[in-house]
Every structure is written in structure tokens, then in C-alpha cells.
Design an enzyme around this catalytic site. Structure first.
Site, mmCIF file in Angstrom:
data_model
loop_
_atom_site.group_PDB
_atom_site.id
_atom_site.type_symbol
_atom_site.label_atom_id
_atom_site.label_comp_id
_atom_site.label_asym_id
_atom_site.label_seq_id
_atom_site.Cartn_x
_atom_site.Cartn_y
_atom_site.Cartn_z
ATOM 1 N N LYS A 114 0.809 -1.231 0.000
ATOM 2 C CA LYS A 114 0.000 0.000 0.000
ATOM 3 C C LYS A 114 0.834 1.270 0.000
ATOM 4 O O LYS A 114 0.347 2.321 -0.396
ATOM 5 C CB LYS A 114 -0.978 -0.010 1.185
ATOM 6 C CG LYS A 114 -2.037 -1.096 1.030
ATOM 7 C CD LYS A 114 -3.261 -0.843 1.886
ATOM 8 C CE LYS A 114 -4.366 -1.812 1.469
ATOM 9 N NZ LYS A 114 -5.541 -1.730 2.330
ATOM 10 N N LYS A 197 -8.884 -9.961 -9.093
ATOM 11 C CA LYS A 197 -10.059 -10.055 -8.230
ATOM 12 C C LYS A 197 -10.926 -8.803 -8.340
ATOM 13 O O LYS A 197 -10.426 -7.708 -8.612
ATOM 14 C CB LYS A 197 -9.658 -10.345 -6.781
ATOM 15 C CG LYS A 197 -9.073 -9.202 -6.025
ATOM 16 C CD LYS A 197 -9.101 -9.484 -4.509
ATOM 17 C CE LYS A 197 -8.963 -8.160 -3.767
ATOM 18 N NZ LYS A 197 -9.406 -8.183 -2.398
ATOM 19 N N LYS A 200 -12.893 -2.937 -5.087
ATOM 20 C CA LYS A 200 -13.326 -1.544 -5.062
ATOM 21 C C LYS A 200 -12.195 -0.620 -5.495
ATOM 22 O O LYS A 200 -12.405 0.316 -6.248
ATOM 23 C CB LYS A 200 -13.721 -1.193 -3.622
ATOM 24 C CG LYS A 200 -14.612 -0.009 -3.535
ATOM 25 C CD LYS A 200 -16.009 -0.441 -3.854
ATOM 26 C CE LYS A 200 -16.817 0.659 -4.460
ATOM 27 N NZ LYS A 200 -18.099 0.119 -4.935
#
Ligand code: ADP
Ligand code: NA
Length: 330
Positions: A114, A197, A200
């Protein structure tokens, strides 16, 4: 209560959960209510680590709770609460951060992933210590098991290490939790990019089926889903990921096996499959959307339910924190 206890949380990072969140996580929560003593949490503290809009966070926290109620989390059976309503989470996180090694925290791969885009120097310390807050979430409830996806296994390992370290340093205080890895068959892929996958944060809107999206919009997304140039409806994730993803979703929502579905679709084309799956998704989502809206239309009732959830949570969290504080000398 003799059933094993579980804790699980979900971030309020969007205005609707998507089908991957439901089939991969929340649906298992609903089922677990039959066999476990469940604590389910909308983790708003975790949702502010990378910049956020306060009004959006407030709205998303409520809409997340409303959706959990709508899909079948029973607030009588389980404790359903908002993380920031239970101050013990942040309090225990501080104590745990003081027994976590800097190097140990630096090895968490989610932080590495991240922080890769903006760089470590521009990431918040909260993003770095996120797994320690997650450990506090788990240990506060003396959870036996934590249902998570494979990507969260390392964080549950950290929680186990911290529980063991605290117990051996200061005396028996925490249950050492086990990760309970949710089965892969529930994994849903991006409709436009069916080898990635459904996500969002990473998928385009056309690739994601939102629980709260209009049935027509979702049906259109399914009609436009990427498939291969063949015509046969077979389950072959390697060579036909698009069609296989549609079959996975169809099977998960109807309970019909993949074999039953491929037999039923023998001699039919992708267009038939997509059209009928659109109707399946609409039938599934319509009552969920209605129930979600009922909670959103009655804010006082939602507040009441969440206050009861927070009270249930604190009945376990407060004595756990008190024991931990006592052990460390506070
Ligand atoms: P997103 O990737 O959309 O940001 P999160 O990472 O917040 O979603 O995931 C929340 C929960 O939903 C996690 O438990 C995760 O395992 C599950 N989940 C997310 N996407 C999928 C998917 N495509 N298939 C199955 N489960 C998923
Ligand atoms: Na994510």
C-alpha cells in the site's frame, strides 16, 4: 457461552459493498452466527490511514452497518458495532505497539504494497501500525478464530505473536487466536478483467457488481462482461476465466452446483447465461437493497442497534483492557 468466539471486521471505504465482499467475507459471517459467538465490526479507525473525507466516512460507516443487517447479521445473535464506538481498541493498540518490534512491523507485506505507490515517506504512521490496531481488535475479544482471506494471514500471525509475547512477559491475559482462512471457491473476479479479483480500489466500475447498484445497471455490467471468443459454457478458470467467473457467481447465489449449471446451459450461448445471471443477481439484491434502505430511512433505529452492539462489545472489551492495563502496571 461455550461456542468458539470469532471477531471479524470490514472497512467502510465505499458507499456499497461489492459482490466479492459479500461472497468472500460477509456471507460467511452470516453462516457463522449458527456455530460461533460472533463479534462483527465496521472498522472506521482503520479507514482513515490514507486520507479521507469525514462526511463520506460517516455515511459509509452507516451504510456498511445497514448492509450487514440487511444481508442477515442478526444484532440479537451477534455483536454488530462500529470500532470507534469502543475506545478500548485504540487504547489496547497503544500497549501492543510498545511490544511490537519496528523490524517486525516493517515486514508486513500489506504496508509494503500500500505504500509502494506514494512512497514510504508519504505514508501515514497509521498505515504502518494498521496491523497492530487489527491485533487489538482481535485480542480485546479473546477471539479463538479470525475468519480472513489469505491476504490477511500475516496480520493474524502478528496478533498471535503479540498475544504470546504479552502473555509471557506480563502474565496470561489474551487468548491466542487462529486464522480461519476463508475458502477460495468464494473468490470473485473483475468482470472486465477476469484474472484480477473484483476490487473496489483496483477494478473499474464496470468490473464490479455493487450490492446497492440498480438491478438494471448490474445486469448491463454482466451483459458487457469480458468472455472469450468460444461459445461453449464450461468451467475452466485457466482458459475461460470470464465464463468461469460468471458460473461461480451464479452457483454462489443460487446454490446450484457448477456441474448442474454447465449441464443446464449445454447448447446455449454466453448471451443466455449473462441474461439469466442478470436476473439472478437482481432477485438476490432486491430484498437486500430494500432492507438496507429501511435502516437508512430510520436513523434512530440504526443508532439504537449500533448502541446495543457497542454495549455488547464493551462488556468483553472493557474487562480485557482493564486486565491488560493492570498487568503492565497502569
Ligand atoms: P476491496 O479489494 O474491494 O478493497 P477489501 O480488501 O476491503 O475489498 O475486502 C473486504 C473483504 O472482502 C475481505 O475479507 C476480502 O477477503 C473480501 N473480498 C474482497 N474482494 C473479494 C473478491 N473479489 N472475492 C472474494 N472476496 C473478496
Ligand atoms: Na482492498
Amino acid at each position: 457461552e461455550t461456542r468458539p468466539r470469532v471477531l471479524s471486521g470490514i472497512q467502510p471505504t465505499s458507499d456499497s459493498f461489492h459482490l466479492g465482499n459479500y461472497l468472500g467475507a460477509v456471507r460467511n459471517w452470516v453462516a457463522m452466527q449458527q456455530t460461533h459467538d460472533c463479534y462483527f465490526c465496521v472498522v472506521d479507525l482503520h479507514a482513515i490511514t490514507a486520507g479521507h473525507d469525514p462526511e463520506a466516512l460517516r455515511r459509509r460507516t452507516r451504510v456498511s452497518a445497514a448492509q450487514l443487517l440487511a444481508v442477515g447479521i442478526d444484532p440479537e445473535e451477534s455483536a454488530l458495532f462500529v470500532q470507534s464506538h469502543v475506545p478500548e481498541h485504540a487504547q489496547l493498540a497503544w500497549v501492543l505497539s510498545c511490544i511490537t518490534g519496528f523490524g517486525e512491523a516493517s515486514r508486513m507485506t500489506q504496508f509494503k504494497d500500500k505504500s509502494a505507490k506514494g512512497g514510504v515517506d508519504r505514508s501515514s504512521v497509521g498505515l504502518f501500525t494498521y496491523p497492530i490496531l487489527q491485533a487489538a481488535d482481535i485480542l480485546l475479544y479473546q477471539a479463538d478464530a479470525v475468519p480472513v482471506g489469505e491476504d490477511q494471514r500475516q496480520h493474524v500471525e502478528l496478533s498471535r505473536d503479540l498475544a504470546q509475547r504479552f502473555n509471557s512477559t506480563f502474565g496470561e491475559t489474551f487468548t491466542v487466536p487462529k486464522a480461519f482462512i476463508v475458502r477460495e471457491s468464494a473468490k470473485v473476479y473483475d468482470l472486465q478483467n477476469p484474472t484480477a479479483k473484483m476490487s473496489k480500489s483496483a477494478s473499474s466500475p464496470a468490473g464490479v457488481i455493487d450490492l446497492l447498484d440498480e438491478p438494471n445497471r448490474n445486469a448491463k455490467k454482466i451483459r458487457s462482461a469480458v468472455t472469450d471468443t468460444g461459445r461453449e459454457i464450461v468451467f475452466d478458470p485457466e482458459n475461460k476465466p470470464g465464463v468461469s467467473n460468471l458460473l461461480t457467481i451464479y452457483s454462489a447465489l443460487t446454490g446450484r452446483t457448477i456441474d448442474e449449471l454447465t449441464t443446464a446451459y449445454e447448447g446455449k450461448g454466453y448471451g443466455d447465461l449473462k441474461k439469466e445471471l442478470g436476473a439472478v443477481v437482481a432477485d438476490f439484491l432486491t430484498p437486500i437493497q430494500k432492507a438496507t434502505q429501511e435502516y437508512l430511512d430510520d436513523p434512530a433505529e440504526l443508532d439504537r442497534v449500533l448502541a446495543i452492539g457497542a454495549e455488547k462489545a464493551r462488556r468483553v472489551a472493557a474487562p480485557t483492557l482493564a486486565a491488560a492495563y493492570d498487568k503492565v502496571g497502569f
